[in-house]
Design an enzyme around this catalytic site. Structure first.
Site, PDB file in Angstrom:
ATOM      1  N   SER A 205      39.156  47.236  40.370  1.00 37.40           N
ATOM      2  CA  SER A 205      39.295  46.102  41.284  1.00 37.40           C
ATOM      3  C   SER A 205      38.376  46.276  42.475  1.00 37.40           C
ATOM      4  O   SER A 205      38.114  47.412  42.913  1.00 37.40           O
ATOM      5  CB  SER A 205      40.743  46.051  41.777  1.00 37.40           C
ATOM      6  OG  SER A 205      40.856  45.207  42.889  1.00 37.40           O
TER       7      SER A 205
ATOM      8  N   TYR B 246      48.855  50.057  45.392  1.00 34.77           N
ATOM      9  CA  TYR B 246      48.148  49.465  44.247  1.00 34.77           C
ATOM     10  C   TYR B 246      46.667  49.862  44.280  1.00 34.77           C
ATOM     11  O   TYR B 246      46.101  50.318  43.279  1.00 34.77           O
ATOM     12  CB  TYR B 246      48.287  47.934  44.284  1.00 34.77           C
ATOM     13  CG  TYR B 246      47.255  47.223  43.450  1.00 34.77           C
ATOM     14  CD1 TYR B 246      47.361  47.191  42.073  1.00 34.77           C
ATOM     15  CD2 TYR B 246      46.146  46.614  44.047  1.00 34.77           C
ATOM     16  CE1 TYR B 246      46.391  46.569  41.307  1.00 34.77           C
ATOM     17  CE2 TYR B 246      45.173  45.989  43.296  1.00 34.77           C
ATOM     18  CZ  TYR B 246      45.294  45.969  41.921  1.00 34.77           C
ATOM     19  OH  TYR B 246      44.330  45.363  41.171  1.00 34.77           O
TER      20      TYR B 246
ATOM     21  N   LYS C 141      44.121  52.336  41.691  1.00 33.63           N
ATOM     22  CA  LYS C 141      42.812  52.015  41.098  1.00 33.63           C
ATOM     23  C   LYS C 141      41.786  53.085  41.483  1.00 33.63           C
ATOM     24  O   LYS C 141      41.000  53.540  40.641  1.00 33.63           O
ATOM     25  CB  LYS C 141      42.345  50.623  41.550  1.00 33.63           C
ATOM     26  CG  LYS C 141      43.202  49.486  41.009  1.00 33.63           C
ATOM     27  CD  LYS C 141      43.150  49.398  39.482  1.00 33.63           C
ATOM     28  CE  LYS C 141      44.047  48.315  38.931  1.00 33.63           C
ATOM     29  NZ  LYS C 141      44.169  48.360  37.464  1.00 33.63           N
TER      30      LYS C 141
HETATM   31  N1  UFG Z   1      45.656  33.338  50.799  1.00 32.20           N
HETATM   32  C1  UFG Z   1      46.254  32.337  51.531  1.00 32.20           C
HETATM   33  N2  UFG Z   1      47.472  31.885  51.128  1.00 32.20           N
HETATM   34  C2  UFG Z   1      48.121  32.369  50.036  1.00 32.20           C
HETATM   35  C3  UFG Z   1      47.507  33.404  49.284  1.00 32.20           C
HETATM   36  C4  UFG Z   1      46.283  33.860  49.713  1.00 32.20           C
HETATM   37  O1  UFG Z   1      45.689  31.858  52.527  1.00 32.20           O
HETATM   38  O2  UFG Z   1      49.239  31.925  49.725  1.00 32.20           O
HETATM   39  C5  UFG Z   1      44.316  33.806  51.185  1.00 32.20           C
HETATM   40  C6  UFG Z   1      44.210  35.281  51.483  1.00 32.20           C
HETATM   41  O3  UFG Z   1      44.470  35.537  52.844  1.00 32.20           O
HETATM   42  C7  UFG Z   1      42.750  35.569  51.082  1.00 32.20           C
HETATM   43  C8  UFG Z   1      42.496  34.599  49.938  1.00 32.20           C
HETATM   44  O4  UFG Z   1      43.481  33.586  50.077  1.00 32.20           O
HETATM   45  O5  UFG Z   1      41.886  35.243  52.128  1.00 32.20           O
HETATM   46  C9  UFG Z   1      42.640  35.222  48.561  1.00 32.20           C
HETATM   47  O6  UFG Z   1      43.907  35.873  48.472  1.00 32.20           O
HETATM   48  P1  UFG Z   1      44.503  36.372  47.084  1.00 32.20           P
HETATM   49  O7  UFG Z   1      45.868  36.911  47.360  1.00 32.20           O
HETATM   50  O8  UFG Z   1      44.371  35.311  46.065  1.00 32.20           O
HETATM   51  O9  UFG Z   1      43.510  37.532  46.652  1.00 32.20           O
HETATM   52  P2  UFG Z   1      43.086  38.882  47.432  1.00 32.20           P
HETATM   53  O10 UFG Z   1      41.623  38.782  47.676  1.00 32.20           O
HETATM   54  O11 UFG Z   1      43.960  39.165  48.577  1.00 32.20           O
HETATM   55  O12 UFG Z   1      43.436  39.974  46.337  1.00 32.20           O
HETATM   56  C10 UFG Z   1      42.843  39.942  45.059  1.00 32.20           C
HETATM   57  C11 UFG Z   1      43.797  40.556  44.041  1.00 32.20           C
HETATM   58  C12 UFG Z   1      44.004  42.019  44.288  1.00 32.20           C
HETATM   59  C13 UFG Z   1      42.704  42.710  44.398  1.00 32.20           C
HETATM   60  C14 UFG Z   1      41.782  42.038  45.370  1.00 32.20           C
HETATM   61  C15 UFG Z   1      40.431  42.655  45.224  1.00 32.20           C
HETATM   62  O13 UFG Z   1      45.055  39.920  44.090  1.00 32.20           O
HETATM   63  O14 UFG Z   1      44.693  42.573  43.190  1.00 32.20           O
HETATM   64  O15 UFG Z   1      41.655  40.653  45.081  1.00 32.20           O
HETATM   65  O16 UFG Z   1      39.556  42.243  46.177  1.00 32.20           O
HETATM   66  F1  UFG Z   1      42.920  43.984  44.794  1.00 32.20           F
END
Ligand code: UFG
Length: 337
Positions: free
Chosen positions: A124, A148, A152
């Site tokens: 990841s 998590y 990784k």
């Molecule tokens: N976000 C929101 N509202 C939500 C969910 C997310 O505004 O309800 C925002 C987050 O703050 C972030 C973006 O949307 O800016 C993406 O968030 P995600 O939760 O979809 O994804 P992340 O980038 O936080 O995490 C993902 C995977 C992880 C992994 C990571 C690697 O879920 O498993 O990418 O970069 F580790």
């Protein structure tokens, strides 16, 4: 000869199995349905006309894994099985370390017993931690901010050490950025249990009326519109990256590391607005507080995957939104009947 796919009924696993079957590969899936559903197997068959061999087992169960390797002729393994929720990993660290580390260790032990030394591992972009400038390049140092992420980083280290100890191994570590979208048939897609943690499934569940509004986690980041920027990648492009990685493992020994991302950053608001435009659905949202542990910007330098494997993303953000919506609207309750 077959490719063993652990976690092959999951979101990334199922899409990868479809690509492998479409290429005429024999596939054996092992999955315990912890975060997936039996229905996936039927859907894979509907799409490809082929039903992969399936074992309902836990990859941490060594005896069960040995049995599979005795029954089947495995030439290579793609290891997806694992826990993946960042927030949950903070609540249940021991479960995360046990499951993600033990499954990888047991798998490598059994592969070694049977002389199978080609492995593609689901890593990841989280392993780039919080302190690097974007774009993230494979030779940057790794770190983590939650259990998590540490699983990784640790699994990557274990696998690198395995290939140092025995130069017969071919190990490909794939660092995924943000997979979204669904197969264009609308038959398989992401089916999170409970309230989604990730942005795209949250958006699509708001659009389908299951949730009221998207909570945007902060609009005061140092980004063009203040909301978090991520590198979204269509799940089918990601699946095809695994096929390329398997080909690479067939010709190259040692540990290879590849970012699988588009190299493009998209903000939370851009994603919501693109989704609304493409699907013509309303997606109300509310700007809220930042989510702890989030970074402002994360996107890949994807040149190594192109130079080494001739892999790059082909689908657009519009494709990702359209295909997510097709899956969500055709399966408002996911795989559940
Ligand atoms: N976000 C929101 N509202 C939500 C969910 C997310 O505004 O309800 C925002 C987050 O703050 C972030 C973006 O949307 O800016 C993406 O968030 P995600 O939760 O979809 O994804 P992340 O980038 O936080 O995490 C993902 C995977 C992880 C992994 C990571 C690697 O879920 O498993 O990418 O970069 F580790």
């Amino acid at each position: 000869m077959s490719v063993l796919v652990t976690g092959g009924a999951g979101y990334i696993g199922s899409h990868t199995v479809v690509e492998l079957l479409n290429l005429g590969k024999n596939v054996v899936i092992v999955d315990n349905f912890y975060n997936s559903d039996k229905e996936v197997l039927k859907r894979i068959e509907q799409i490809t006309g082929k039903r992969p061999k399936f074992y309902q087992e836990d990859v941490t169960d060594k005896a069960a894994l040995i049995n599979i390797f005795e029954q089947e002729t495995i030439e290579a393994v793609i290891h997806f099985a694992g826990y993946k929720a960042v927030g949950e990993s903070v609540q249940k660290p021991v479960e995360y370390y046990h499951n993600n580390l033990m499954s990888t260790i047991v798998l490598v032990e059994v592969m070694k017993m049977f002389g199978v030394k080609k492995l593609v591992f689901s890593s990841s972009a989280t392993v780039y931690g919080m302190h690097h400038e974007v774009p993230f390049v494979e030779n940057m140092s790794t770190s983590a901010t939650n259990p998590y992420g540490y699983t990784k980083v640790m699994c990557e280290q274990i696998l690198k050490d395995v290939s140092v100890s025995d130069n017969e191994w071919s190990i490909v570590l794939l660092r995924y950025f943000n997979p979204i979208g669904a197969h264009e048939s609308g038959l398989i897609g992401e089916d999170p249990s409970g309230i989604p943690n990730n942005l795209m499934p949250y958006i699509s569940q708001v659009a389908v009326g299951k949730l009221e509004h998207v909570n945007v986690f902060g609009n005061d980041y140092d980004t063009p519109d203040g909301t978090g920027v991520r590198d979204y990648i269509h799940i089918v492009d990601l699946a095809k990256g695994h096929v390329k990685a398997l080909e690479k493992a067939n010709t190259t020994k040692g540990t290879l590391i590849y970012n699988l991302g588009s190299g493009q950053g998209t903000s939370v608001l851009e994603l919501i607005h693109t989704f609304m435009k493409v699907t013509k659905q309303d997606v109300p949202y509310i700007i809220g507080e930042r989510r702890s542990g989030d970074i402002a910007t994360c996107y890949a330098d994807a040149t190594r995957a192109w130079n080494d494997m001739q892999w790059k993303t082909e689908k657009t953000l519009e494709d990702m939104c359209r295909d997510t919506w097709r899956w969500q609207s055709q399966n408002p309750k996911g795989y559940a009947k």
